[in-house]
Structures are given as structure tokens and as C-alpha cells.
Design a protein around this motif. Sequence first.
Motif, PDB file in Angstrom:
ATOM      1  N   UNK A  19       0.859  -1.183   0.000  1.00 55.56           N
ATOM      2  CA  UNK A  19       0.000   0.000   0.000  1.00 55.56           C
ATOM      3  C   UNK A  19       0.888   1.223   0.000  1.00 55.56           C
ATOM      4  N   UNK A  20       0.390   2.285  -0.606  1.00 57.28           N
ATOM      5  CA  UNK A  20       1.123   3.552  -0.584  1.00 57.28           C
ATOM      6  C   UNK A  20       0.246   4.620   0.044  1.00 57.28           C
ATOM      7  N   UNK A 109      -2.743  11.626   1.964  1.00 55.65           N
ATOM      8  CA  UNK A 109      -2.629  10.790   3.172  1.00 55.65           C
ATOM      9  C   UNK A 109      -3.516   9.546   3.137  1.00 55.65           C
ATOM     10  N   UNK A 110      -4.281   9.359   2.088  1.00 52.26           N
ATOM     11  CA  UNK A 110      -5.099   8.154   1.929  1.00 52.26           C
ATOM     12  C   UNK A 110      -4.178   6.993   1.567  1.00 52.26           C
ATOM     13  N   UNK A 111      -4.501   5.783   2.040  1.00 55.54           N
ATOM     14  CA  UNK A 111      -3.745   4.598   1.660  1.00 55.54           C
ATOM     15  C   UNK A 111      -4.439   3.917   0.490  1.00 55.54           C
ATOM     16  N   UNK A 138       3.523  -0.658   4.004  1.00 56.30           N
ATOM     17  CA  UNK A 138       2.994   0.658   3.651  1.00 56.30           C
ATOM     18  C   UNK A 138       4.178   1.558   3.307  1.00 56.30           C
ATOM     19  N   UNK A 139       4.100   2.180   2.125  1.00 55.34           N
ATOM     20  CA  UNK A 139       5.170   3.045   1.644  1.00 55.34           C
ATOM     21  C   UNK A 139       4.717   4.495   1.590  1.00 55.34           C
ATOM     22  N   UNK A 140       5.654   5.387   1.875  1.00 56.72           N
ATOM     23  CA  UNK A 140       5.431   6.824   1.671  1.00 56.72           C
ATOM     24  C   UNK A 140       6.576   7.293   0.785  1.00 56.72           C
ATOM     25  N   UNK A 141       6.246   7.657  -0.445  1.00 56.98           N
ATOM     26  CA  UNK A 141       7.249   8.092  -1.424  1.00 56.98           C
ATOM     27  C   UNK A 141       8.392   7.079  -1.555  1.00 56.98           C
ATOM     28  N   UNK A 142       8.019   5.788  -1.573  1.00 53.51           N
ATOM     29  CA  UNK A 142       8.990   4.725  -1.800  1.00 53.51           C
ATOM     30  C   UNK A 142       9.699   4.228  -0.554  1.00 53.51           C
TER      31      UNK A 142
END
Length: 156
Positions: A19-20, A109-111, A138-142
Motif C-alpha cells: 500500500x502507498x 494521506x489516503x492509503x 505501507x510506503x510513503x514516497x517509496x
Amino acid sequence: MDSIDFANQLLLKRAVNVKVIVTPRWKEEMQQQLQLQISQADGQIQQLDSQGQRAIAEIERQSIKPPGPDVAREIESIRLEVSSRKSELLEQKNQLLQQLNQVQVLELEQEVNQGQLDSFFVASKGDNLIAMMQVEVVLRDGVVEDIRSGFPVEPN
């Protein structure tokens, strides 16, 4: 990693959901990627049209005048093939346009689901295999922001 006691443990493979977290950077990258794929689909459609027209022109040029039924069947076959392939490409383009629209309306900010990866893990006697199979990253900007495992099973 510790060694595996093969009499009491197994090395198993599982699918890990990726998920991102939607960020401005992720949205921009996804939109650029989708726009590029849409442009490529447009290019393939134009190339297909050109190739079909050239093939038909070459058949007509090489055939006797007036063209016989074999030539007409061959030309029709090319037109049907071009039309069929063009329909497939247009369907792909429509799907890409829908994905682009979906990305544009996502809230920050949604997954969102981004696919799956394979992972290996060690299972031992007494382990809850169902919980061990349920893993997501869960990734945030990779960058890995969270690894979740054993989350509750959602009813079907």
C-alpha cells in the motif's frame, strides 16, 4: 537470519500487499506515468493505422486491375485485424484514462493498494499460519513507513 530446523519449521512463501500513502509527489509521479502510457497507446494506434494502410496499398499496387475476390478478401482481412487490434488498444487507453482520473481525485494521506510482492517466512509448530500469511507493507514516497502483520481477517 537463524538457521532453519527443517524437522520443526518450514520456509514458506506469501504474498505481501503493498500500500502507498498518497502524497503530492506520488500523485505527480503516477500521473506522469499514466500520461506516458496514454501517449504510447496513441502512438501504437497511429502506427497500426499507418501499417494497415501501407499493407492495403501494397496489395492493391501488386494486384491486377480490377482486383479479384482473393484480393478483396485479403484487404478485408487486414482491415478486420487492424480494427480488432485498434479496439484492444483503445480499451487499454480508456482504462489508463480511468486510472488517471482516479489518481487525480485521491485525497492526500489516503492509503491505496499498489500491488503485491512475494515474501518468505519461517513457520514453526504452534504458529498461527493464517495470521502469518496476512502481511502488508505501507510506503510513503517509496520508503517503508509500516509493516503490518496478522491483522484481522475481513469477512468475504
